[in-house]
Design an enzyme around this catalytic site. Structure first.
Site, PDB file in Angstrom:
ATOM      1  N   GLY A 158      66.294  47.614  10.900  1.00 56.76           N
ATOM      2  CA  GLY A 158      66.977  46.352  11.338  1.00 56.76           C
ATOM      3  C   GLY A 158      68.270  45.769  11.497  1.00 56.76           C
ATOM      4  O   GLY A 158      69.097  45.441  12.084  1.00 56.76           O
ATOM      5  N   TYR A 159      68.528  45.328  10.196  1.00 51.31           N
ATOM      6  CA  TYR A 159      69.577  45.435   9.749  1.00 51.31           C
ATOM      7  C   TYR A 159      70.441  46.006   9.887  1.00 51.31           C
ATOM      8  O   TYR A 159      71.715  46.584  10.327  1.00 51.31           O
ATOM      9  CB  TYR A 159      69.721  45.085   7.842  1.00 51.31           C
ATOM     10  CG  TYR A 159      71.023  45.014   7.143  1.00 51.31           C
ATOM     11  CD1 TYR A 159      71.471  43.575   6.692  1.00 51.31           C
ATOM     12  CD2 TYR A 159      71.993  45.354   6.454  1.00 51.31           C
ATOM     13  CE1 TYR A 159      72.525  43.083   6.295  1.00 51.31           C
ATOM     14  CE2 TYR A 159      72.432  45.056   5.724  1.00 51.31           C
ATOM     15  CZ  TYR A 159      73.016  43.499   6.291  1.00 51.31           C
ATOM     16  OH  TYR A 159      74.477  43.674   5.117  1.00 51.31           O
ATOM     17  N   ALA A 160      70.638  47.782   9.739  1.00 52.38           N
ATOM     18  CA  ALA A 160      71.690  48.884  10.489  1.00 52.38           C
ATOM     19  C   ALA A 160      71.564  48.731  11.945  1.00 52.38           C
ATOM     20  O   ALA A 160      73.201  48.908  12.237  1.00 52.38           O
ATOM     21  CB  ALA A 160      71.199  50.037   9.574  1.00 52.38           C
TER      22      ALA A 160
END
Length: 254
Positions: A158-160
């Site tokens: 999700g962060y990436a």
């Protein structure tokens, strides 16, 4: 030359201003002469440490508290800022979060929460304040990106995804807004000593592998972002558009 970096008379809105990189950038903008409108989910509306530090520099600090995962709260916050600050000259979209879980187990809840803070809110803020910058033909928008704006990472899909999307968003906004004298750029931190990297720094294997790749031979510090944010917020960067400045000790060049 010093006038190129002088932010006197400017007002900067900084999200995630209360600690880490955001705190350091807030202080740098105030040191350069800007008044600050600061927001964080945990920011005290009166008597916060960051407010005291900014005011000690002779600058104004207006505190806001908002949950950026809540769309209604986000728009209420935007309305309050516009009411209290007729002009926002500089927007620093710094607030972010990271939730670690392998991709095969990464829940909808994790995905939605991370993207709401790291992508949805920054876009909405850029759009709502950017349209006013366009009308004035003046403004600076700075996004805090990540090395994962360029790489995939491990256990943080999700962060990436959110940070990779910011890279394209910066270019998209810049393509439309540069002609209106609105500079849209990003800063990509490398591995920095903040709360987000606490787990990595405590893992002796991961920490060593990270340090072995950084030519500078150290973890970055929040203070390393003072110069870059003032540069991108100032007239010194008037012909810098759609760029992501990496502040990573040389990681991306390795």
């Amino acid at each position: 030359m010093s006038n190129l970096f002088n932010l006197s008379g400017k007002t900067a809105l900084v999200t995630g201003c209360n600690k880490g990189i955001g705190r350091s950038m807030t202080l740098a903008l105030a040191e350069a002469g800007a008044d600050i409108a600061g927001v964080s989910g945990s920011l005290a509306l009166q008597g916060s440490a960051i407010a005291g530090e900014v005011e000690a520099l002779g600058r104004k600090f207006t505190a806001y508290q908002a949950d950026l995962t809540d769309r209604t709260a986000l728009y209420d916050f935007i309305g309050a800022v516009k009411k209290n600050h007729p002009v926002i000259d500089i927007l620093v979209n710094n607030a972010g979060m990271i939730l670690r879980q392998p991709a095969a187990e990464h829940s909808d809840e994790y995905w939605d929460k991370v993207l709401s803070v790291n992508l949805d809110a920054p876009f909405i803020l850029a759009r709502e304040f950017g349209k006013e910058m366009i009308a004035r033909r003046q403004g600076k928008i700075i996004f805090t990106c990540s090395l994962l704006s360029f790489q995939g990472g491990i256990n943080v899909p999700g962060y990436a995804a959110s940070k990779g999307a910011l890279s394209s968003l910066i270019k998209a906004l810049s393509n439309e807004w540069a002609a209106h004298n609105v500079n849209v750029n990003g800063i990509a931190p490398g591995y920095i000593s903040t709360d987000n990297t606490d787990a990595l720094r405590k893992d002796p294997v991961r920490s060593k592998s990270i340090l072995d790749r950084i030519p500078a031979g150290r973890w970055g510090e929040p203070e390393d972002f003072k110069g870059p944010v003032v540069f991108l917020a100032s007239e010194a960067a008037s012909y810098v558009n759609g760029t992501i400045l990496t502040v990573d000790g040389g990681w991306m060049g390795r």
